[in-house]
Scaffold this active site. Structure first.
Site, PDB file in Angstrom:
ATOM      1  N   ILE A  12       0.845  -1.206   0.000  1.00 17.21           N
ATOM      2  CA  ILE A  12       0.000   0.000   0.000  1.00 17.21           C
ATOM      3  C   ILE A  12       0.880   1.257   0.000  1.00 17.21           C
ATOM      4  O   ILE A  12       0.573   2.246  -0.681  1.00 17.21           O
ATOM      5  CB  ILE A  12      -0.962  -0.007   1.218  1.00 17.21           C
ATOM      6  CG1 ILE A  12      -1.780  -1.306   1.221  1.00 17.21           C
ATOM      7  CG2 ILE A  12      -1.892   1.196   1.172  1.00 17.21           C
ATOM      8  CD1 ILE A  12      -2.570  -1.551   2.502  1.00 17.21           C
ATOM      9  N   ASP A  58      14.478   1.060  10.784  1.00 16.48           N
ATOM     10  CA  ASP A  58      13.354   0.448  11.487  1.00 16.48           C
ATOM     11  C   ASP A  58      12.618   1.507  12.318  1.00 16.48           C
ATOM     12  O   ASP A  58      13.264   2.354  12.963  1.00 16.48           O
ATOM     13  CB  ASP A  58      13.912  -0.645  12.416  1.00 16.48           C
ATOM     14  CG  ASP A  58      12.843  -1.606  12.862  1.00 16.48           C
ATOM     15  OD1 ASP A  58      12.911  -2.789  12.503  1.00 16.48           O
ATOM     16  OD2 ASP A  58      11.908  -1.164  13.592  1.00 16.48           O
ATOM     17  N   ALA A  81       4.262   1.020   8.264  1.00 18.39           N
ATOM     18  CA  ALA A  81       5.186  -0.055   8.657  1.00 18.39           C
ATOM     19  C   ALA A  81       4.584  -0.945   9.727  1.00 18.39           C
ATOM     20  O   ALA A  81       4.053  -0.463  10.725  1.00 18.39           O
ATOM     21  CB  ALA A  81       6.495   0.544   9.162  1.00 18.39           C
ATOM     22  N   LYS A  84       1.680  -7.962   9.104  1.00 20.16           N
ATOM     23  CA  LYS A  84       0.244  -7.984   8.778  1.00 20.16           C
ATOM     24  C   LYS A  84      -0.377  -9.367   8.560  1.00 20.16           C
ATOM     25  O   LYS A  84      -1.512  -9.438   8.093  1.00 20.16           O
ATOM     26  CB  LYS A  84       0.016  -7.144   7.527  1.00 20.16           C
ATOM     27  CG  LYS A  84       0.724  -7.696   6.291  1.00 20.16           C
ATOM     28  CD  LYS A  84       0.194  -7.072   5.020  1.00 20.16           C
ATOM     29  CE  LYS A  84       0.877  -7.638   3.808  1.00 20.16           C
ATOM     30  NZ  LYS A  84       0.344  -7.193   2.549  1.00 20.16           N
ATOM     31  N   SER A 124      -7.307  -1.201  10.543  1.00 21.60           N
ATOM     32  CA  SER A 124      -7.928  -2.276   9.750  1.00 21.60           C
ATOM     33  C   SER A 124      -9.355  -2.510  10.215  1.00 21.60           C
ATOM     34  O   SER A 124      -9.674  -2.331  11.405  1.00 21.60           O
ATOM     35  CB  SER A 124      -7.110  -3.553   9.955  1.00 21.60           C
ATOM     36  OG  SER A 124      -7.824  -4.667   9.477  1.00 21.60           O
ATOM     37  N   TYR A 149      -2.668  -9.937  15.638  1.00 19.44           N
ATOM     38  CA  TYR A 149      -2.562  -8.873  14.637  1.00 19.44           C
ATOM     39  C   TYR A 149      -3.679  -7.844  14.847  1.00 19.44           C
ATOM     40  O   TYR A 149      -3.436  -6.646  14.956  1.00 19.44           O
ATOM     41  CB  TYR A 149      -2.632  -9.449  13.212  1.00 19.44           C
ATOM     42  CG  TYR A 149      -2.835  -8.370  12.177  1.00 19.44           C
ATOM     43  CD1 TYR A 149      -1.810  -7.485  11.863  1.00 19.44           C
ATOM     44  CD2 TYR A 149      -4.073  -8.204  11.542  1.00 19.44           C
ATOM     45  CE1 TYR A 149      -2.010  -6.468  10.939  1.00 19.44           C
ATOM     46  CE2 TYR A 149      -4.280  -7.196  10.619  1.00 19.44           C
ATOM     47  CZ  TYR A 149      -3.240  -6.327  10.314  1.00 19.44           C
ATOM     48  OH  TYR A 149      -3.443  -5.305   9.411  1.00 19.44           O
ATOM     49  N   LYS A 153      -3.598  -3.742  16.160  1.00 20.67           N
ATOM     50  CA  LYS A 153      -4.182  -2.562  15.516  1.00 20.67           C
ATOM     51  C   LYS A 153      -5.097  -1.821  16.491  1.00 20.67           C
ATOM     52  O   LYS A 153      -5.078  -0.598  16.585  1.00 20.67           O
ATOM     53  CB  LYS A 153      -4.975  -2.972  14.261  1.00 20.67           C
ATOM     54  CG  LYS A 153      -4.104  -3.471  13.120  1.00 20.67           C
ATOM     55  CD  LYS A 153      -3.250  -2.347  12.547  1.00 20.67           C
ATOM     56  CE  LYS A 153      -2.255  -2.829  11.532  1.00 20.67           C
ATOM     57  NZ  LYS A 153      -1.278  -1.807  11.141  1.00 20.67           N
ATOM     58  N   ASN A 199      -3.656 -13.666   1.806  1.00 19.83           N
ATOM     59  CA  ASN A 199      -4.900 -13.043   1.368  1.00 19.83           C
ATOM     60  C   ASN A 199      -5.429 -13.698   0.104  1.00 19.83           C
ATOM     61  O   ASN A 199      -4.678 -14.300  -0.665  1.00 19.83           O
ATOM     62  CB  ASN A 199      -4.698 -11.540   1.144  1.00 19.83           C
ATOM     63  CG  ASN A 199      -4.397 -10.823   2.454  1.00 19.83           C
ATOM     64  OD1 ASN A 199      -4.781 -11.291   3.516  1.00 19.83           O
ATOM     65  ND2 ASN A 199      -3.702  -9.709   2.365  1.00 19.83           N
ATOM     66  N   VAL A 217     -11.048 -22.714  -0.681  1.00 23.19           N
ATOM     67  CA  VAL A 217     -12.152 -21.831  -0.271  1.00 23.19           C
ATOM     68  C   VAL A 217     -12.614 -22.330   1.095  1.00 23.19           C
ATOM     69  O   VAL A 217     -13.128 -23.452   1.202  1.00 23.19           O
ATOM     70  CB  VAL A 217     -13.308 -21.885  -1.295  1.00 23.19           C
ATOM     71  CG1 VAL A 217     -14.492 -21.068  -0.807  1.00 23.19           C
ATOM     72  CG2 VAL A 217     -12.846 -21.409  -2.664  1.00 23.19           C
ATOM     73  N   ARG A 292     -12.494 -21.747   8.538  1.00 23.64           N
ATOM     74  CA  ARG A 292     -11.343 -21.531   9.419  1.00 23.64           C
ATOM     75  C   ARG A 292     -11.838 -20.870  10.698  1.00 23.64           C
ATOM     76  O   ARG A 292     -12.676 -19.951  10.626  1.00 23.64           O
ATOM     77  CB  ARG A 292     -10.336 -20.566   8.772  1.00 23.64           C
ATOM     78  CG  ARG A 292      -9.427 -21.193   7.763  1.00 23.64           C
ATOM     79  CD  ARG A 292      -8.414 -20.204   7.267  1.00 23.64           C
ATOM     80  NE  ARG A 292      -9.024 -18.961   6.810  1.00 23.64           N
ATOM     81  CZ  ARG A 292      -8.422 -18.054   6.052  1.00 23.64           C
ATOM     82  NH1 ARG A 292      -7.179 -18.249   5.674  1.00 23.64           N
ATOM     83  NH2 ARG A 292      -9.037 -16.962   5.672  1.00 23.64           N
TER      84      ARG A 292
HETATM   85  N1  LIG Z   1      -2.911  -5.350   3.016  1.00 28.63           N
HETATM   86  C1  LIG Z   1      -3.946  -5.497   3.820  1.00 28.63           C
HETATM   87  O1  LIG Z   1      -4.779  -6.377   3.610  1.00 28.63           O
HETATM   88  C2  LIG Z   1      -4.137  -4.572   5.012  1.00 28.63           C
HETATM   89  C3  LIG Z   1      -5.416  -4.440   5.568  1.00 28.63           C
HETATM   90  C4  LIG Z   1      -5.580  -3.591   6.667  1.00 28.63           C
HETATM   91  C5  LIG Z   1      -4.489  -2.915   7.193  1.00 28.63           C
HETATM   92  N2  LIG Z   1      -3.258  -3.081   6.626  1.00 28.63           N
HETATM   93  C6  LIG Z   1      -2.116  -2.393   7.226  1.00 28.63           C
HETATM   94  O2  LIG Z   1      -1.575  -1.493   6.278  1.00 28.63           O
HETATM   95  C7  LIG Z   1      -0.160  -1.395   6.447  1.00 28.63           C
HETATM   96  C8  LIG Z   1       0.523  -1.649   5.123  1.00 28.63           C
HETATM   97  O3  LIG Z   1       0.129  -2.914   4.636  1.00 28.63           O
HETATM   98  P1  LIG Z   1       0.748  -3.550   3.313  1.00 28.63           P
HETATM   99  O4  LIG Z   1      -0.257  -4.503   2.789  1.00 28.63           O
HETATM  100  O5  LIG Z   1       1.295  -2.499   2.458  1.00 28.63           O
HETATM  101  O6  LIG Z   1       1.925  -4.411   3.980  1.00 28.63           O
HETATM  102  P2  LIG Z   1       3.426  -4.647   3.453  1.00 28.63           P
HETATM  103  O7  LIG Z   1       4.001  -5.727   4.300  1.00 28.63           O
HETATM  104  O8  LIG Z   1       3.451  -4.809   1.985  1.00 28.63           O
HETATM  105  O9  LIG Z   1       4.118  -3.240   3.812  1.00 28.63           O
HETATM  106  C9  LIG Z   1       4.621  -2.959   5.095  1.00 28.63           C
HETATM  107  C10 LIG Z   1       6.036  -2.440   4.893  1.00 28.63           C
HETATM  108  O10 LIG Z   1       6.567  -2.089   6.170  1.00 28.63           O
HETATM  109  C11 LIG Z   1       7.901  -2.584   6.260  1.00 28.63           C
HETATM  110  N3  LIG Z   1       8.142  -2.789   7.697  1.00 28.63           N
HETATM  111  C12 LIG Z   1       7.619  -3.739   8.509  1.00 28.63           C
HETATM  112  N4  LIG Z   1       8.049  -3.568   9.775  1.00 28.63           N
HETATM  113  C13 LIG Z   1       8.851  -2.468   9.770  1.00 28.63           C
HETATM  114  C14 LIG Z   1       9.589  -1.783  10.753  1.00 28.63           C
HETATM  115  N5  LIG Z   1       9.584  -2.203  12.031  1.00 28.63           N
HETATM  116  N6  LIG Z   1      10.296  -0.687  10.394  1.00 28.63           N
HETATM  117  C15 LIG Z   1      10.320  -0.262   9.110  1.00 28.63           C
HETATM  118  N7  LIG Z   1       9.650  -0.888   8.112  1.00 28.63           N
HETATM  119  C16 LIG Z   1       8.914  -1.974   8.448  1.00 28.63           C
HETATM  120  C17 LIG Z   1       7.949  -3.834   5.421  1.00 28.63           C
HETATM  121  O11 LIG Z   1       9.237  -4.122   4.924  1.00 28.63           O
HETATM  122  C18 LIG Z   1       6.976  -3.462   4.281  1.00 28.63           C
HETATM  123  O12 LIG Z   1       7.668  -2.863   3.200  1.00 28.63           O
HETATM  124  C19 LIG Z   1       0.215  -2.388   7.543  1.00 28.63           C
HETATM  125  O13 LIG Z   1       0.329  -1.702   8.760  1.00 28.63           O
HETATM  126  C20 LIG Z   1      -0.962  -3.322   7.563  1.00 28.63           C
HETATM  127  O14 LIG Z   1      -1.150  -3.922   8.827  1.00 28.63           O
HETATM  128  C21 LIG Z   1      -3.060  -3.875   5.535  1.00 28.63           C
END
Ligand SMILES: NC(=O)c1ccc[n+]([C@@H]2O[C@H](COP(=O)([O-])OP(=O)(O)OC[C@H]3O[C@@H](n4cnc5c(N)ncnc54)[C@H](O)[C@@H]3O)[C@@H](O)[C@H]2O)c1
Length: 338
Positions: A12, A58, A81, A84, A124, A149, A153, A199, A217, A292
């Site tokens: 994202i 980080d 970051a 997930k 989320s 998880y 959040k 997912n 499924v 599940r």
């Molecule tokens: N994709 C989904 O379905 C979804 C749904 C709801 C919420 N979210 C939330 O949105 C956010 C982004 O999701 P995404 O799908 O892009 O995930 P993603 O894993 O593709 O992106 C997260 C990024 O954060 C980096 N990262 C992780 N821990 C870190 C840290 N401690 N320091 C620095 N970088 C770090 C990872 O390398 C990755 O590039 C997350 O917080 C996730 O929980 C995602």
């Protein structure tokens, strides 16, 4: 404006960087590369014509963050970051709480030290748990989530709520995403899960491209039109635009703001399978397995608040989501290569 984007090389985050640049903002990206690749920077640059500033590090490293804030005149932070994967969070709760909760606290502390008090946080729909009614509005009960998880959040939301109660000069926006799917229309950026996808959409895409044999499924006996689970899938570029809308509407306007980002429409697992088959031109093999534990029957967003306050509404339908995912998956069958 200069916007610090944590996790900006992730799924994202990378799409949001593209939309930020297109709107004239300057993303400053930090990422520890735990779930992303440096190649993403090249892709963002190829689409945007601008290579974002990037620092590998980080969010739990306060000295690293202090250095970034000292170097750039950051006005707002978009905090993606985190970890997930729901299943993994059950096996590794300490890692999830440390990364997601502690990481957010360290970031907030570093922001306060730097005098930056505008933050948009990736929450989320999982914070709603099993909803009492759909569509889900932002004032529906939260906290009854069933896994570490989701609880991480919820905890971060509560931490930000308490922070705002104590220091009301912050502008904090909690965005509750429904189910982000899709890819950039160029076919050069998309979701690139490491290992077995958690997912639905990336799993379907990997079956369609021949990387996996068939989709499982989980449950076809839910009280839904075709018996499979119903979710609100939202195109990742619409989601990215939602962040832009939140940034434009709220930066420097103190407050604690909460918005659902979804389309307001539910689609079943089989709806998505059929839409994907239409997009890729062949059937996607699947097999029904038992439900599940922890999965809910149906969930979709009320989108009225985001539309009214932010002027944001998702534009792309399920067909667009599957067409774009297939373009990305078929052009990059193994994901990003370095
Ligand atoms: N994709 C989904 O379905 C979804 C749904 C709801 C919420 N979210 C939330 O949105 C956010 C982004 O999701 P995404 O799908 O892009 O995930 P993603 O894993 O593709 O992106 C997260 C990024 O954060 C980096 N990262 C992780 N821990 C870190 C840290 N401690 N320091 C620095 N970088 C770090 C990872 O390398 C990755 O590039 C997350 O917080 C996730 O929980 C995602």
């Amino acid at each position: 404006m200069k916007v610090l984007v944590t996790g900006g090389l992730g799924y994202i985050g990378s799409h949001t960087c593209v939309q930020l640049i297109a709107a004239g903002h300057q993303p400053i990206v930090i990422d520890n590369l735990s779930n992303s690749k440096l190649e993403v920077l090249n892709r963002v640059e190829a689409i945007s014509g601008v290579r974002p500033v990037f620092h590998q590090g980080d969010v739990r490293d306060e000295a690293f963050l202090a250095g970034v804030f000292a170097e750039y005149d950051v006005q707002a932070v978009i905090h993606f970051a985190g970890l997930k994967a729901v299943g993994e969070s059950v096996a590794k709760p300490l890692e999830y709480y440390d990364n997601n909760v502690n990481g957010s606290l360290v970031l907030a502390r570093a922001m306060r030290s730097a005098g930056v008090k505008n933050i948009i946080f990736s929450s989320s729909a999982t914070v709603y748990g099993d909803p009492q009614e759909v569509p889900i509005t932002e004032d529906a009960p939260t906290g009854a989530t069933t896994n570490p998880y989701g609880r991480s959040k919820y905890m971060v939301e509560e931490c930000f709520r308490d922070l705002f109660a104590a220091e009301d000069d912050w502008s904090i926006t909690l965005l509750r995403y429904f189910n982000p799917v899709g890819a950039h229309s160029s076919g050069t950026m998309g979701e690139d899960p490491q290992g077995i996808p958690n997912n639905l959409m990336p799993f379907i895409a990997q079956v369609a491209v021949g990387r996996r044999e068939k989709l499982a499924v989980f449950g076809d006996d839910y009280p839904t039109p075709d018996g499979t689970g119903v979710r609100d899938y939202v195109h990742v570029v619409d989601l990215a635009d939602g962040h832009l809308a939140a940034l434009n509407a709220l930066t420097d306007k103190a407050g604690l703001h909460i918005y659902n980002l979804g389309t307001g429409k539910g689609s079943s697992v089989l709806d998505m399978v059929h839409a994907f088959s239409a997009a890729c031109g062949h059937d996607v093999a699947y097999e029904v397995q038992p439900r599940r534990p922890g999965d809910i029957a149906e969930c979709w967003a009320s989108t009225a608040k985001a539309e009214q306050d932010l002027g944001w509404k998702a534009q792309r339908d399920v067909s667009q989501m599957t067409v774009d995912t297939w373009r990305w998956q078929s052009q990059n069958p193994q994901g990003y290569q370095e």
